[in-house]
Scaffold this motif. Structure first.
Motif, PDB file in Angstrom:
ATOM      1  N   ILE A   6       0.859  -1.185   0.000  1.00 48.04           N
ATOM      2  CA  ILE A   6       0.000   0.000   0.000  1.00 48.04           C
ATOM      3  C   ILE A   6       0.896   1.236   0.000  1.00 48.04           C
ATOM      4  O   ILE A   6       1.393   1.670   1.035  1.00 48.04           O
ATOM      5  CB  ILE A   6      -0.936   0.003   1.226  1.00 48.04           C
ATOM      6  CG1 ILE A   6      -1.751  -1.280   1.268  1.00 48.04           C
ATOM      7  CG2 ILE A   6      -1.851   1.207   1.196  1.00 48.04           C
ATOM      8  CD1 ILE A   6      -2.542  -1.463   2.535  1.00 48.04           C
ATOM      9  N   ASN A   7       1.110   1.781  -1.182  1.00 50.10           N
ATOM     10  CA  ASN A   7       1.949   2.969  -1.344  1.00 50.10           C
ATOM     11  C   ASN A   7       1.306   3.904  -2.357  1.00 50.10           C
ATOM     12  O   ASN A   7       0.626   3.448  -3.288  1.00 50.10           O
ATOM     13  CB  ASN A   7       3.349   2.592  -1.847  1.00 50.10           C
ATOM     14  CG  ASN A   7       4.100   1.745  -0.844  1.00 50.10           C
ATOM     15  OD1 ASN A   7       4.218   2.103   0.312  1.00 50.10           O
ATOM     16  ND2 ASN A   7       4.594   0.603  -1.299  1.00 50.10           N
ATOM     17  N   ILE A   8       1.538   5.194  -2.204  1.00 51.24           N
ATOM     18  CA  ILE A   8       1.023   6.165  -3.167  1.00 51.24           C
ATOM     19  C   ILE A   8       1.691   5.886  -4.507  1.00 51.24           C
ATOM     20  O   ILE A   8       2.898   5.656  -4.590  1.00 51.24           O
ATOM     21  CB  ILE A   8       1.299   7.609  -2.694  1.00 51.24           C
ATOM     22  CG1 ILE A   8       0.474   7.887  -1.433  1.00 51.24           C
ATOM     23  CG2 ILE A   8       0.971   8.623  -3.781  1.00 51.24           C
ATOM     24  CD1 ILE A   8       0.675   9.247  -0.831  1.00 51.24           C
ATOM     25  N   GLY A   9       0.888   5.886  -5.564  1.00 52.05           N
ATOM     26  CA  GLY A   9       1.400   5.648  -6.912  1.00 52.05           C
ATOM     27  C   GLY A   9       1.357   4.197  -7.347  1.00 52.05           C
ATOM     28  O   GLY A   9       1.658   3.884  -8.497  1.00 52.05           O
ATOM     29  N   THR A  10       0.973   3.285  -6.458  1.00 52.26           N
ATOM     30  CA  THR A  10       0.881   1.870  -6.816  1.00 52.26           C
ATOM     31  C   THR A  10      -0.280   1.652  -7.779  1.00 52.26           C
ATOM     32  O   THR A  10      -1.391   2.123  -7.549  1.00 52.26           O
ATOM     33  CB  THR A  10       0.671   1.002  -5.553  1.00 52.26           C
ATOM     34  OG1 THR A  10       1.747   1.214  -4.662  1.00 52.26           O
ATOM     35  CG2 THR A  10       0.581  -0.474  -5.901  1.00 52.26           C
ATOM     36  N   LYS A  11       0.009   0.938  -8.884  1.00 50.47           N
ATOM     37  CA  LYS A  11      -1.035   0.613  -9.851  1.00 50.47           C
ATOM     38  C   LYS A  11      -1.862  -0.535  -9.274  1.00 50.47           C
ATOM     39  O   LYS A  11      -1.314  -1.538  -8.829  1.00 50.47           O
ATOM     40  CB  LYS A  11      -0.425   0.190 -11.182  1.00 50.47           C
ATOM     41  CG  LYS A  11      -1.486  -0.044 -12.263  1.00 50.47           C
ATOM     42  CD  LYS A  11      -0.937  -0.729 -13.498  1.00 50.47           C
ATOM     43  CE  LYS A  11      -0.150   0.196 -14.369  1.00 50.47           C
ATOM     44  NZ  LYS A  11       0.224  -0.445 -15.664  1.00 50.47           N
ATOM     45  N   GLU A  19      -8.575  -0.394 -13.836  1.00 54.55           N
ATOM     46  CA  GLU A  19      -7.217  -0.008 -13.443  1.00 54.55           C
ATOM     47  C   GLU A  19      -7.229   1.387 -12.833  1.00 54.55           C
ATOM     48  O   GLU A  19      -7.926   2.285 -13.294  1.00 54.55           O
ATOM     49  CB  GLU A  19      -6.299  -0.021 -14.666  1.00 54.55           C
ATOM     50  CG  GLU A  19      -4.857   0.280 -14.343  1.00 54.55           C
ATOM     51  CD  GLU A  19      -3.966   0.233 -15.574  1.00 54.55           C
ATOM     52  OE1 GLU A  19      -2.917   0.890 -15.531  1.00 54.55           O
ATOM     53  OE2 GLU A  19      -4.306  -0.454 -16.549  1.00 54.55           O
ATOM     54  N   GLY A  20      -6.422   1.542 -11.764  1.00 56.07           N
ATOM     55  CA  GLY A  20      -6.300   2.832 -11.123  1.00 56.07           C
ATOM     56  C   GLY A  20      -4.985   2.950 -10.396  1.00 56.07           C
ATOM     57  O   GLY A  20      -4.151   2.044 -10.421  1.00 56.07           O
ATOM     58  N   THR A  21      -4.799   4.071  -9.720  1.00 57.81           N
ATOM     59  CA  THR A  21      -3.580   4.343  -8.976  1.00 57.81           C
ATOM     60  C   THR A  21      -3.951   4.859  -7.596  1.00 57.81           C
ATOM     61  O   THR A  21      -4.854   5.693  -7.458  1.00 57.81           O
ATOM     62  CB  THR A  21      -2.736   5.424  -9.700  1.00 57.81           C
ATOM     63  OG1 THR A  21      -2.534   5.010 -11.043  1.00 57.81           O
ATOM     64  CG2 THR A  21      -1.398   5.615  -9.030  1.00 57.81           C
ATOM     65  N   ILE A  22      -3.233   4.384  -6.585  1.00 56.15           N
ATOM     66  CA  ILE A  22      -3.461   4.878  -5.224  1.00 56.15           C
ATOM     67  C   ILE A  22      -2.950   6.314  -5.158  1.00 56.15           C
ATOM     68  O   ILE A  22      -1.777   6.574  -5.444  1.00 56.15           O
ATOM     69  CB  ILE A  22      -2.756   3.998  -4.176  1.00 56.15           C
ATOM     70  CG1 ILE A  22      -3.352   2.586  -4.179  1.00 56.15           C
ATOM     71  CG2 ILE A  22      -2.860   4.631  -2.784  1.00 56.15           C
ATOM     72  CD1 ILE A  22      -2.655   1.613  -3.243  1.00 56.15           C
ATOM     73  N   THR A  23      -3.840   7.247  -4.802  1.00 61.65           N
ATOM     74  CA  THR A  23      -3.443   8.658  -4.735  1.00 61.65           C
ATOM     75  C   THR A  23      -3.302   9.154  -3.299  1.00 61.65           C
ATOM     76  O   THR A  23      -2.512  10.046  -3.038  1.00 61.65           O
ATOM     77  CB  THR A  23      -4.448   9.551  -5.488  1.00 61.65           C
ATOM     78  OG1 THR A  23      -5.771   9.238  -5.052  1.00 61.65           O
ATOM     79  CG2 THR A  23      -4.354   9.319  -6.990  1.00 61.65           C
ATOM     80  N   ILE A  24      -4.080   8.573  -2.380  1.00 61.45           N
ATOM     81  CA  ILE A  24      -3.998   8.978  -0.974  1.00 61.45           C
ATOM     82  C   ILE A  24      -4.141   7.735  -0.112  1.00 61.45           C
ATOM     83  O   ILE A  24      -4.998   6.894  -0.373  1.00 61.45           O
ATOM     84  CB  ILE A  24      -5.112   9.987  -0.591  1.00 61.45           C
ATOM     85  CG1 ILE A  24      -4.984  11.279  -1.396  1.00 61.45           C
ATOM     86  CG2 ILE A  24      -5.084  10.304   0.901  1.00 61.45           C
ATOM     87  CD1 ILE A  24      -6.136  12.249  -1.188  1.00 61.45           C
ATOM     88  N   ILE A  25      -3.308   7.632   0.915  1.00 62.03           N
ATOM     89  CA  ILE A  25      -3.470   6.563   1.907  1.00 62.03           C
ATOM     90  C   ILE A  25      -4.203   7.191   3.083  1.00 62.03           C
ATOM     91  O   ILE A  25      -3.687   8.067   3.761  1.00 62.03           O
ATOM     92  CB  ILE A  25      -2.110   5.993   2.357  1.00 62.03           C
ATOM     93  CG1 ILE A  25      -1.395   5.376   1.162  1.00 62.03           C
ATOM     94  CG2 ILE A  25      -2.307   4.971   3.469  1.00 62.03           C
ATOM     95  CD1 ILE A  25       0.035   4.969   1.440  1.00 62.03           C
TER      96      ILE A  25
END
Length: 145
Positions: A6-11, A19-25
């Motif tokens: 779980i990291n910002i920018g992970t596809k 498909e998406g990208t993690i933008t905020i934890i």
């Protein structure tokens, strides 16, 4: 020790394979994140609903704890069932308890008096107190009745 995925920018991919990208934890411990999908939508997701590029879940699905009933839970449940007799209406639970208690043979006069009180209450002649219901329920649970 395995590092967190779980990291910002992970596809990531959701269960619909979007498909998406993690933008905020939002919370790393529980895996609550904000994902921006390719179509522009932004959604808050739980990490166990998301998968990485290899198809592996970002976080293990939480397991439901099996709750086992303790003796005191069983006694309380049985007691509440016995107290239904005080409503003075025909109830299948009361009938089931009465049927089970009719088969009881004990030389314990106290228990016999409780069974008699319950029987009278089941036909509308009187009531069973909470204390009486407790002791009768305790007897029933301890003797698997």
């Amino acid at each position: 020790m395995r590092t967190s995925k779980i990291n910002i920018g992970t596809k990531v991919f959701n269960k619909k394979n979007q498909e998406g990208t993690i933008t905020i934890i939002i919370t790393k411990s529980t895996g609550y994140v904000e994902v921006t999908y390719l179509n522009g939508t932004v959604k808050k997701e739980m990490a166990f609903n998301l998968f990485d590029e290899n198809g592996e879940s970002l976080k293990a699905t939480p397991k439901a704890k099996k709750q086992t009933m303790t003796i005191s839970d069983k006694v309380e449940s049985t007691k509440q069932g016995l107290l239904v007799v005080n409503n003075h209406h025909h109830d299948s639970l009361v009938d089931a308890y009465m049927e089970a208690l009719n088969k009881v043979e004990t030389e314990n006069t106290f228990i016999n008096s409780l069974i008699d009180t319950f029987a009278k209450a089941s036909i509308g002649n009187g009531r069973i107190s909470e204390k009486q219901a407790y002791y009768l329920a305790k007897f029933m649970v301890e003797n698997n009745i």
